[in-house]
Design an enzyme around this catalytic site. Structure first.
Site, PDB file in Angstrom:
ATOM      1  N   ASN A   1      10.990   2.441  -0.013  1.00 44.58           N
ATOM      2  CA  ASN A   1      10.865   0.764  -0.259  1.00 44.58           C
ATOM      3  C   ASN A   1      10.377   0.346  -1.555  1.00 44.58           C
ATOM      4  OD1 ASN A   1      11.111  -0.853   2.715  1.00 44.58           O
ATOM      5  ND2 ASN A   1       9.852   1.155   2.982  1.00 44.58           N
TER       6      ASN A   1
ATOM      7  N   LEU B   1      -7.228   1.097   5.379  1.00 49.31           N
ATOM      8  CA  LEU B   1      -7.976   0.439   4.627  1.00 49.31           C
ATOM      9  C   LEU B   1      -9.240  -0.227   5.423  1.00 49.31           C
ATOM     10  CD1 LEU B   1      -5.188  -1.442   2.369  1.00 49.31           C
ATOM     11  CD2 LEU B   1      -6.912   0.742   1.584  1.00 49.31           C
TER      12      LEU B   1
ATOM     13  N   ASN C   1       2.412  -5.754   4.404  1.00 47.50           N
ATOM     14  CA  ASN C   1       2.900  -4.410   4.910  1.00 47.50           C
ATOM     15  C   ASN C   1       4.132  -4.409   5.390  1.00 47.50           C
ATOM     16  OD1 ASN C   1       2.497  -1.674   5.549  1.00 47.50           O
ATOM     17  ND2 ASN C   1       2.321  -2.340   7.691  1.00 47.50           N
TER      18      ASN C   1
ATOM     19  N   HIS D   1       6.625  -2.633   8.396  1.00 37.79           N
ATOM     20  CA  HIS D   1       6.378  -1.700   9.314  1.00 37.79           C
ATOM     21  C   HIS D   1       7.875  -1.340  10.002  1.00 37.79           C
ATOM     22  CE1 HIS D   1       4.519   0.537  12.715  1.00 37.79           C
ATOM     23  NE2 HIS D   1       5.227  -0.116  13.573  1.00 37.79           N
TER      24      HIS D   1
HETATM   25  C1  GAR Z   1       8.694   3.391   5.964  1.00 40.79           C
HETATM   26  O1  GAR Z   1       9.609   3.428   6.903  1.00 40.79           O
HETATM   27  C2  GAR Z   1       7.431   2.357   6.459  1.00 40.79           C
HETATM   28  O2  GAR Z   1       8.005   1.287   7.133  1.00 40.79           O
HETATM   29  C3  GAR Z   1       6.748   3.188   7.234  1.00 40.79           C
HETATM   30  O3  GAR Z   1       6.763   4.446   6.337  1.00 40.79           O
HETATM   31  C4  GAR Z   1       8.105   4.453   5.853  1.00 40.79           C
HETATM   32  C5  GAR Z   1       7.966   4.771   4.251  1.00 40.79           C
HETATM   33  O4  GAR Z   1       9.051   5.221   3.568  1.00 40.79           O
HETATM   34  N1  GAR Z   1       5.548   2.444   7.292  1.00 40.79           N
HETATM   35  C6  GAR Z   1       4.498   2.795   8.217  1.00 40.79           C
HETATM   36  O5  GAR Z   1       5.043   3.152   9.375  1.00 40.79           O
HETATM   37  C7  GAR Z   1       3.376   2.114   8.322  1.00 40.79           C
HETATM   38  N2  GAR Z   1       2.782   1.757   9.740  1.00 40.79           N
HETATM   39  P1  GAR Z   1       9.320   4.911   2.062  1.00 40.79           P
HETATM   40  O6  GAR Z   1       7.817   5.793   1.467  1.00 40.79           O
HETATM   41  O7  GAR Z   1      10.419   5.570   1.647  1.00 40.79           O
HETATM   42  O8  GAR Z   1       8.933   3.640   1.709  1.00 40.79           O
END
Ligand code: GAR
EC number: 2.1.2.2
Length: 207
Positions: free
Chosen positions: A14, A94, A108, A110
């Site tokens: 991301n 946090l 954020n 999700h």
């Molecule tokens: C992503 O899928 C993000 O949406 C999720 O972790 C992954 C991180 O990937 N976040 C959550 O689950 C938060 N509750 P990345 O490090 O490749 O961006």
């Protein structure tokens, strides 16, 4: 120009989507200024370094409690004049005080259609495992403001993604990232920086 800090803990796809969007000129009125990781081994740190973005690491275990972690983070971000915090796979919860200080300034991403498969314990692959276990036919991603309630803040953007019959948590995660997260997150960040997101009664309107 809004200075953007991206908080990461892992792979950083991301973050990469944000870096690529900025290179294409798609983050209007905002600039990626700082990447902070809760994990010193996060590949996201290499992505940031390659893009010439300053990085830092703050490990939760180096602080006695979440309050102190939040205070140290707050200090770093205010010292740089950050105007928007993006949680991009940031796996450290946090404290309420931090969320309150940065109300409507933390975004954020999700990997589900909130309010499905979200809240305490739903992160990363676990979200996709839960979606497959339930047998839903459509999932997706949500970008939202962060409040004191885990995954409970006002929703900014959502996008649906089809589940395929032979999906594994890994294949589904990949598709949700490519078709939803990596598109929505830069779009939401750009809208924020342009002052186009308005929050009222826990709902977002886009100007
Ligand atoms: C992503 O899928 C993000 O949406 C999720 O972790 C992954 C991180 O990937 N976040 C959550 O689950 C938060 N509750 P990345 O490090 O490749 O961006």
């Amino acid at each position: 120009m809004t200075k953007i800090a991206v908080l990461v803990s892992g792979g950083g796809t991301n973050l990469q989507a944000l870096i690529d969007a900025q290179a294409r000129g798609e983050i209007k009125d905002g600039k990626l200024d700082f990447v902070l990781s809760s994990n010193p081994d996060a590949y996201a740190l290499e992505r940031a370094a390659k893009a010439g973005i300053e990085t830092d690491v703050l490990r939760r275990r180096d602080f006695a409690d979440a309050e102190q972690y939040g205070a140290a983070l707050h200090e770093k971000l205010t010292a740089r004049g950050i105007g928007l915090i993006v949680l991009a796979g940031f796996m450290t919860v946090l404290p309420d005080s931090f969320c309150h200080k940065w109300q409507n300034q933390i975004i954020n991403v999700h990997p589900s259609l909130i309010p499905s498969f979200c809240g305490e314990g739903f992160y990363g692959l676990r979200v996709h495992e839960a979606a497959l276990r339930k047998g839903v036919k459509v999932t997706g991603a949500t970008v939202h403001f962060v409040s004191e309630v885990v995954d409970g803040g006002a929703i900014i953007l959502q996008k649906a993604v089809e589940i395929e019959p032979d999906d594994t948590p890994e294949t589904l995660q990949k598709r949700v990232m490519a078709q939803a997260e990596h598109i929505l997150l830069p779009r939401a960040v750009s809208l924020f920086c342009q002052g186009k997101l308005h929050v009222q009664d826990d709902r977002v309107t886009i100007e």
